[in-house]
Each structure stands twice: as structure tokens, then as C-alpha cells.
Design an enzyme around this catalytic site. Structure first.
Site, PDB file in Angstrom:
ATOM      1  N   CYS A   1       0.813  -1.220   0.000  1.00  0.00           N
ATOM      2  CA  CYS A   1       0.000   0.000   0.000  1.00  0.00           C
ATOM      3  C   CYS A   1       0.844   1.267   0.000  1.00  0.00           C
ATOM      4  O   CYS A   1       0.611   2.189  -0.792  1.00  0.00           O
ATOM      5  CB  CYS A   1      -0.926  -0.006   1.201  1.00  0.00           C
ATOM      6  SG  CYS A   1      -0.084  -0.407   2.740  1.00  0.00           S
TER       7      CYS A   1
ATOM      8  N   HIS B   1      -2.093   5.508   6.392  1.00  0.00           N
ATOM      9  CA  HIS B   1      -0.707   5.900   6.636  1.00  0.00           C
ATOM     10  C   HIS B   1      -0.582   7.365   6.195  1.00  0.00           C
ATOM     11  O   HIS B   1      -1.345   7.838   5.350  1.00  0.00           O
ATOM     12  CB  HIS B   1       0.258   5.084   5.780  1.00  0.00           C
ATOM     13  CG  HIS B   1       0.117   3.596   5.886  1.00  0.00           C
ATOM     14  ND1 HIS B   1       0.373   2.888   7.032  1.00  0.00           N
ATOM     15  CD2 HIS B   1      -0.205   2.664   4.944  1.00  0.00           C
ATOM     16  CE1 HIS B   1       0.208   1.582   6.806  1.00  0.00           C
ATOM     17  NE2 HIS B   1      -0.157   1.429   5.544  1.00  0.00           N
TER      18      HIS B   1
HETATM   19  N1  LIG Z   1      -3.858  -4.980   5.342  1.00  0.00           N
HETATM   20  C1  LIG Z   1      -3.185  -4.096   4.677  1.00  0.00           C
HETATM   21  O1  LIG Z   1      -3.162  -2.920   5.045  1.00  0.00           O
HETATM   22  C2  LIG Z   1      -2.441  -4.459   3.442  1.00  0.00           C
HETATM   23  C3  LIG Z   1      -1.996  -5.728   3.226  1.00  0.00           C
HETATM   24  N2  LIG Z   1      -1.264  -6.001   2.095  1.00  0.00           N
HETATM   25  C4  LIG Z   1      -0.762  -7.339   1.840  1.00  0.00           C
HETATM   26  O2  LIG Z   1      -1.859  -8.154   1.437  1.00  0.00           O
HETATM   27  C5  LIG Z   1      -1.650  -9.501   1.874  1.00  0.00           C
HETATM   28  C6  LIG Z   1      -2.842  -9.921   2.712  1.00  0.00           C
HETATM   29  O3  LIG Z   1      -2.919  -9.086   3.846  1.00  0.00           O
HETATM   30  P1  LIG Z   1      -4.272  -8.881   4.652  1.00  0.00           P
HETATM   31  O4  LIG Z   1      -5.434  -8.895   3.740  1.00  0.00           O
HETATM   32  O5  LIG Z   1      -4.060  -7.717   5.526  1.00  0.00           O
HETATM   33  O6  LIG Z   1      -4.276 -10.189   5.542  1.00  0.00           O
HETATM   34  P2  LIG Z   1      -5.484 -10.779   6.376  1.00  0.00           P
HETATM   35  O7  LIG Z   1      -4.860 -11.530   7.497  1.00  0.00           O
HETATM   36  O8  LIG Z   1      -6.501  -9.743   6.671  1.00  0.00           O
HETATM   37  O9  LIG Z   1      -6.150 -11.806   5.363  1.00  0.00           O
HETATM   38  C7  LIG Z   1      -5.519 -12.965   4.938  1.00  0.00           C
HETATM   39  C8  LIG Z   1      -6.577 -14.030   4.681  1.00  0.00           C
HETATM   40  O10 LIG Z   1      -5.942 -15.216   4.232  1.00  0.00           O
HETATM   41  C9  LIG Z   1      -6.509 -16.337   4.915  1.00  0.00           C
HETATM   42  N3  LIG Z   1      -5.501 -17.403   4.958  1.00  0.00           N
HETATM   43  C10 LIG Z   1      -4.515 -17.602   5.835  1.00  0.00           C
HETATM   44  N4  LIG Z   1      -3.783 -18.670   5.501  1.00  0.00           N
HETATM   45  C11 LIG Z   1      -4.314 -19.156   4.369  1.00  0.00           C
HETATM   46  C12 LIG Z   1      -3.998 -20.254   3.529  1.00  0.00           C
HETATM   47  N5  LIG Z   1      -2.974 -21.056   3.800  1.00  0.00           N
HETATM   48  N6  LIG Z   1      -4.762 -20.449   2.425  1.00  0.00           N
HETATM   49  C13 LIG Z   1      -5.811 -19.635   2.135  1.00  0.00           C
HETATM   50  N7  LIG Z   1      -6.131 -18.580   2.907  1.00  0.00           N
HETATM   51  C14 LIG Z   1      -5.398 -18.349   4.014  1.00  0.00           C
HETATM   52  C15 LIG Z   1      -6.900 -15.815   6.277  1.00  0.00           C
HETATM   53  O11 LIG Z   1      -7.939 -16.566   6.803  1.00  0.00           O
HETATM   54  C16 LIG Z   1      -7.374 -14.405   5.909  1.00  0.00           C
HETATM   55  O12 LIG Z   1      -8.737 -14.423   5.532  1.00  0.00           O
HETATM   56  C17 LIG Z   1      -0.302  -9.491   2.608  1.00  0.00           C
HETATM   57  O13 LIG Z   1       0.700  -9.789   1.680  1.00  0.00           O
HETATM   58  C18 LIG Z   1      -0.171  -8.038   3.052  1.00  0.00           C
HETATM   59  O14 LIG Z   1       1.164  -7.651   3.265  1.00  0.00           O
HETATM   60  C19 LIG Z   1      -1.025  -5.056   1.141  1.00  0.00           C
HETATM   61  C20 LIG Z   1      -1.477  -3.783   1.307  1.00  0.00           C
HETATM   62  C21 LIG Z   1      -2.161  -3.381   2.503  1.00  0.00           C
HETATM   63  O1  LIG Z   2       1.502  -3.079   2.869  1.00  0.00           O
HETATM   64  C1  LIG Z   2       1.361  -2.481   3.916  1.00  0.00           C
HETATM   65  O2  LIG Z   2       2.296  -1.684   4.483  1.00  0.00           O
HETATM   66  P1  LIG Z   2       3.776  -1.430   3.936  1.00  0.00           P
HETATM   67  O3  LIG Z   2       3.646  -0.692   2.621  1.00  0.00           O
HETATM   68  O4  LIG Z   2       4.380  -0.555   4.967  1.00  0.00           O
HETATM   69  O5  LIG Z   2       4.446  -2.769   3.786  1.00  0.00           O
HETATM   70  C2  LIG Z   2       0.144  -2.730   4.724  1.00  0.00           C
HETATM   71  O6  LIG Z   2      -0.230  -1.618   5.484  1.00  0.00           O
HETATM   72  C3  LIG Z   2       0.384  -3.935   5.602  1.00  0.00           C
HETATM   73  O7  LIG Z   2       1.338  -3.561   6.518  1.00  0.00           O
HETATM   74  P2  LIG Z   2       1.626  -4.425   7.827  1.00  0.00           P
HETATM   75  O8  LIG Z   2       2.776  -5.315   7.457  1.00  0.00           O
HETATM   76  O9  LIG Z   2       1.974  -3.385   8.843  1.00  0.00           O
HETATM   77  O10 LIG Z   2       0.368  -5.173   8.167  1.00  0.00           O
END
Ligand SMILES: NC(=O)C1=CN([C@@H]2O[C@H](COP(=O)(O)OP(=O)(O)OC[C@H]3O[C@@H](n4cnc5c(N)ncnc54)[C@H](O)[C@@H]3O)[C@@H](O)[C@H]2O)C=CC1
Ligand SMILES: O=C(OP(=O)(O)O)[C@H](O)COP(=O)(O)O
Length: 340
Positions: free
Chosen positions: A140, A220
Site C-alpha cells: 500500500c 498511513h
Molecule cells: N492490510 C493491509 O493494510 C495491506 C496488506 N497487504 C498485503 O496483502 C496480503 C494480505 O494481507 P491482509 O489482507 O491484511 O491479511 P489478512 O490476514 O486480513 O487476510 C488474509 C486471509 O488469508 C486467509 N488465509 C490464511 N492462511 C491461508 C492459507 N494457507 N490459504 C488460504 N487462505 C489463508 C486468512 O484466513 C485471511 O482471511 C499481505 O501480503 C499483506 O502484506 C497489502 C497492502 C495493505
Molecule cells: O503493505 C502495507 O504496508 P507497507 O507498505 O508498509 O508494507 C500494509 O499496510 C500492511 O502492513 P503491515 O505489514 O503493517 O500489516
């Protein structure tokens, strides 16, 4: 119709699923969950076929009244392309499965660039995605940096970038994380991962970034300084920001000076989940000092900005649009998204 599966229906995955299903040229053929959680209930309510990683948990889903369509592997087989939004570090482990079935896949910023060997941002390198099997949408913060750096580079040439990211501590629904009462240097070392990450998309940019984490949950805040190659023109740059389909201008007259007010604004606009898909540049912060130093503040909604990028990345890889402009316009139109 491009058949899309979302592996990992969490913060990012559920938003990508909704954004994909709003598009006229794509459909969601399945999403995956590990447990019958409140998010699994939402998937069911939206009508997304629910697949599970561990089929031995099928009974626990059924007990909760949820229909299980099959295993993640079956979902992968039925898809043209998979958006992998599993937690950072987990996604890389799925690569062998995508390779086994010869499927295209998109990872998120929590994975290393090397998992795909190609990192994507629709404002910067859309055309390079064509024909690739794998891509990674940068994080992000990196997405927000890429958008504004590319714009400044196009306008005046960018000699170097120095930026600090004040990062939210946890996502709003992430009850287990902190900090609660601290400003955490994250990392203490310099640079943070964001600078090198920008260079995976814009390799020619000289950039150093620092980052810290504060006890907030929504957005952020970036403090950015760029040295320009040519003399900058504030009016011209503000116009370019206002015209950009993924960067919004927070006008001085709105009185908005914080992420809290931006959240209220997004909510009043009727945005789903109060999502701000655009980078939010504070108009009054945009300053040019001594002709060639550009300064600005921008707020980045961590849960939202990468969502529209994933939709464009699907089109870029599958050939669903031939230019970034075409795809971005299609994505935005389908979401009813006009920048603030
Ligand atoms: N949350 C944020 O602000 C942001 C996250 N990201 C990236 O996006 C990706 C996902 O992050 P989030 O959505 O925040 O994570 P999250 O923890 O909210 O969601 C991940 C999902 O994957 C599921 N999961 C876990 N293990 C699994 C498996 N083995 N197979 C299938 N599903 C599984 C979980 O149940 C959950 O629903 C990460 O790479 C993160 O760094 C990127 C930009 C922003
Ligand atoms: O992609 C993100 O941040 P980043 O650009 O600082 O890696 C998301 O906010 C997830 O960050 P986190 O690793 O603090 O959950």
C-alpha cells in the site's frame, strides 16, 4: 469473462473480490477461507463460492450453515487467474500449486518481489505485465509512493526522493495488534523496505525511505520531499494531481487536516467500507522551495489503494485492456469511483 479466484478472503482479499465482481469483464469463481469466520459468512452472503484450504474443516463450515464448494486446489483449477491475498509470507508457498496447474497469479506486497520477478503499479508499468504468468502488486505504501513519484517525474524529472512513512499500527478489525501507547521505529534501520520496493517498479529512481508506526488504524501518512531536475511549477503539478485517476487532492477549504476527517469524508461520500482507493494529497502541503525542491503530505488508505491495482493487474496480464488508461477508466467506472 475473466475467471478470478481470490485465495485468502481477508482485509485485501474481500475488497478485491467485491471490486472484481463489480467489473463487467470479470467474475469471481471462488474465494478461500481457513475458518468459518464472520468474513466467511460475508463471502457466503455475497454469493461467492467458498473453498477451504484444509478440507478436514468442511464439517465446521457446514455446522455454521456454510456451503463448501471444494478445496483451494479445486478453486485454482477452475480459475483463469488467482489473486493471492493470504497473509504475507504464506502466499509464496502457494506458487508450486499455481505452477502445477499452469495458472496466472498475483501476489501482494507482503511477499518478496522475487516470488513473481515482476512488481506492478498501474500508473508506472502496466504494459510490462502483458503475457506474464506471475506478478506482485506492491504494498500500500509503495503504491502511494509510485503514483506520486511517477507523476512528478513526468512533470519535472525527479533527481532524488526522501520520504518518511507514518504507518497505522493495525487494520481496524485487527484486534490483536498494537502499538497501543508508543511510537515505534519500524524499522530502526534506514532505509525501510519501501525505497527498495519502489525501485522494483521504478528502478531509475534514487530514493531513501524511513518508517515508523503509530497507534492508529486508518491510513498511513507520508512526508515526501523530491529534488527535481527542472524548476517545478506548483500550479501545473496541482492540476496534474487533480487530473490523475488515482490521486485525489484534499482541498484546503475542506478543513481536512487528519486521517480521522478523511475517514469521515469517505464515509459521508458513501464509499463502501469508507474505502479511499486514491492517494490523498493535501493541497496546502504541496510546496516548491528554491525552485527544485518539492514537498508534500499524502495519506494512503492501506486497506484500499492496492485493490484497484489488483483489478488493473488482472487486465494487464490477461490482455483485457491494451493500455493503463483504458483499464484504470474501466475499473473506476465499474466502482463508481471518482477521486476526491
Ligand atoms: N492490510 C493491509 O493494510 C495491506 C496488506 N497487504 C498485503 O496483502 C496480503 C494480505 O494481507 P491482509 O489482507 O491484511 O491479511 P489478512 O490476514 O486480513 O487476510 C488474509 C486471509 O488469508 C486467509 N488465509 C490464511 N492462511 C491461508 C492459507 N494457507 N490459504 C488460504 N487462505 C489463508 C486468512 O484466513 C485471511 O482471511 C499481505 O501480503 C499483506 O502484506 C497489502 C497492502 C495493505
Ligand atoms: O503493505 C502495507 O504496508 P507497507 O507498505 O508498509 O508494507 C500494509 O499496510 C500492511 O502492513 P503491515 O505489514 O503493517 O500489516
Amino acid at each position: 469473462m475473466i475467471k478470478v479466484a481470490v485465495n485468502g478472503f481477508g482485509t485485501i482479499g474481500k475488497r478485491v473480490a467485491d471490486a472484481v465482481s463489480a467489473q463487467t469483464d470479470m467474475e469471481i469463481i471462488g474465494v478461500s477461507k481457513t475458518r468459518p469466520s464472520h468474513e466467511a459468512m460475508i463471502a457466503q452472503k455475497r454469493g461467492y463460492p467458498l473453498y477451504i484450504a484444509d478440507i478436514s474443516k468442511k464439517e465446521s463450515f457446514e455446522k455454521a450453515g456454510m456451503k463448501v464448494a471444494g478445496t483451494v486446489e479445486e478453486m485454482v483449477r477452475a480459475a483463469d487467474i488467482i489473486v493471492d491475498a493470504t497473509p504475507g509470507g504464506v502466499g509464496a508457498g502457494n506458487k508450486a500449486m499455481y505452477e502445477k496447474y499452469g495458472k496466472m497469479a498475483i501476489w501482494q506486497g507482503g511477499e518478496e518481489h522475487e516470488v513473481a520477478g515482476y512488481s506492478f503499479n498501474s500508473s508506472c508499468n502496466f504494459a510490462d505485465a502483458r503475457g506474464r504468468q506471475f506478478a506482485r502488486v506492491v504494498s500500500c505504501n509503495t503504491t502511494g509512493l509510485c503514483r506520486i513519484i511517477k507523476l512528478a517525474d513526468t512533470a519535472f524529472g525527479v533527481k532524488k526522493v526522501r520520504a518518511t512513512m507514518v504507518r497505522r499500527g493495525a487494520d481496524p478489525g485487527d484486534a490483536k495488534r498494537g502499538p497501543v501507547d508508543a511510537i515505534v521505529l519500524n524499522p530502526v534501520t534506514i532505509p525501510s523496505h519501501h525505497g527498495p520496493d519502489v525501485q522494483t517498479v521504478l528502478p531509475e529512481i534514487d530514493i531513501v525511505t524511513t518508517a515508523l508506526v503509530v497507534p492508529t488504524t486508518f491510513m498511513h501518512m507520508h512526508i515526501i520531499q523530491m529534488d527535481l531536475k527542472e524548476t517545478g511549477d506548483r500550479g501545473k503539478f496541482l492540476k496534474m494531481i487533480a487530473d490523475h485517476p488515482r490521486i485525489g487532492l484534499v482541498k484546503g477549504y475542506t478543513g481536512i487536516k487528519s486521517t480521522a476527517e478523511l475517514r469521515e469524508y469517505a464515509s459521508d461520500l458513501g464509499r463502501p467500507r469508507s474505502d479511499l482507493w486514491e492517494s490523498c494529497v493535501f493541497e496546502d502541503s504541496v510546496s516548491i522551495v528554491d525552485g527544485k525542491e518539492l514537498y508534500l503530505f499524502q495519506a494512503i488508505h492501506q486497506e484500499a489503494d492496492v485493490v484497484v491495482e489488483n483489478v488493473d493487474c488482472i487486465r494487464a496480464m490477461t490482455g483485457g485492456a491494451s493500455t493503463a488508461e483504458e483499464s484504470v477508466a474501466m475499473t473506476n467506472r465499474a466502482l463508481g469511483f471518482e477521486t476526491i
